[in-house]
Design an enzyme around this catalytic site. Structure first.
Site, PDB file in Angstrom:
ATOM      1  N   HIS A  16       0.841  -1.210   0.000  1.00  0.00           N
ATOM      2  CA  HIS A  16       0.000   0.000   0.000  1.00  0.00           C
ATOM      3  C   HIS A  16       0.875   1.258   0.000  1.00  0.00           C
ATOM      4  CE1 HIS A  16      -2.992  -2.786   2.219  1.00  0.00           C
ATOM      5  NE2 HIS A  16      -3.483  -2.598   1.009  1.00  0.00           N
ATOM      6  N   LYS A  40     -17.478  -7.861   8.345  1.00  0.00           N
ATOM      7  CA  LYS A  40     -16.243  -8.635   8.432  1.00  0.00           C
ATOM      8  C   LYS A  40     -15.453  -8.175   9.644  1.00  0.00           C
ATOM      9  CE  LYS A  40     -12.565  -9.125   5.226  1.00  0.00           C
ATOM     10  NZ  LYS A  40     -12.114  -8.788   3.882  1.00  0.00           N
ATOM     11  N   ARG A  90      -1.469  -6.161  -8.403  1.00  0.00           N
ATOM     12  CA  ARG A  90      -0.279  -6.968  -8.106  1.00  0.00           C
ATOM     13  C   ARG A  90       0.025  -7.953  -9.219  1.00  0.00           C
ATOM     14  NH1 ARG A  90      -2.608  -8.421  -2.383  1.00  0.00           N
ATOM     15  NH2 ARG A  90      -4.277  -8.686  -3.873  1.00  0.00           N
ATOM     16  N   SER A 128      -2.560  -8.087   2.801  1.00  0.00           N
ATOM     17  CA  SER A 128      -2.855  -7.946   4.234  1.00  0.00           C
ATOM     18  C   SER A 128      -3.187  -9.306   4.825  1.00  0.00           C
ATOM     19  CB  SER A 128      -4.034  -6.989   4.434  1.00  0.00           C
ATOM     20  OG  SER A 128      -3.705  -5.714   3.954  1.00  0.00           O
TER      21      SER A 128
END
Ligand code: PNS
Length: 161
Positions: A16, A40, A90, A128
């Protein structure tokens, strides 16, 4: 120009950070929009995520603003009078998801644009989710997260130091 960089940032990683630093070479100001996802349960709560991102990016001063958002990203963008969003890519595997979100967001907000930054090779495997898993099992993630995030992870998993 101002842009919005949305995400869960649970936690904020060096991936990030790389995207933020490169985006700041293109845009004047970034609003980092931290998703308030009530369905979540994350590792860090919203306040912790926001505080850590401010700490990591404090050298950029008021070129950075960190805010939480809930509901639709396009609504948040409109509330900030901003139509440009930053996302990192990515690998090819990110593309389908990002493409679908982009098309849907554009249907809802025709001026909407996304600027995609390709992750640098050092960061292209970081997520993450992986960082959380490794840290929770006692692995070292010092190369994958900023120092402030690493400190927080060591606080959460103290017996694994
Ligand atoms: O870091 P993430 O989890 O990949 O970020 C995903 C995020 C926050 C950008 C995405 O889930 C999002 O925009 N959520 C807000 C709800 C929304 O607008 N959904 C519609 C997109 S089609």
């Amino acid at each position: 120009m101002q842009a919005i960089y949305p995400g869960s940032f649970d936690p904020f990683t060096n991936g990030h950070l790389d995207i933020v630093e490169r985006a700041l070479k293109v845009v004047d100001r970034l609003v980092i929009a931290v998703l308030n996802n009530t369905s979540k349960k994350g590792l860090l709560n919203l306040e912790q995520r926001i505080e850590i991102i401010y700490e990591v990016l404090k050298k950029y001063g008021d070129r950075i603003e960190v805010e939480s958002f809930s509901g639709l990203l396009v609504d948040f963008c409109q509330s900030k009078n901003t139509h440009v969003v930053i996302r990192g890519l990515r690998a090819v595997s990110d593309f389908d998801y990002e493409h679908a979100i982009f098309l849907m967001n554009r249907k809802m907000y025709p001026d909407f644009e996304t600027l995609f930054f390709m992750s640098s090779s050092d960061n292209s495997f970081i997520s993450s989710t992986i960082v959380k898993e490794v840290a929770s099992l006692g692995g070292k993630v010092t190369d994958q997260v900023p120092e402030a995030v690493n400190r927080k992870l060591l606080e959460i998993y103290p017996d694994k130091k």
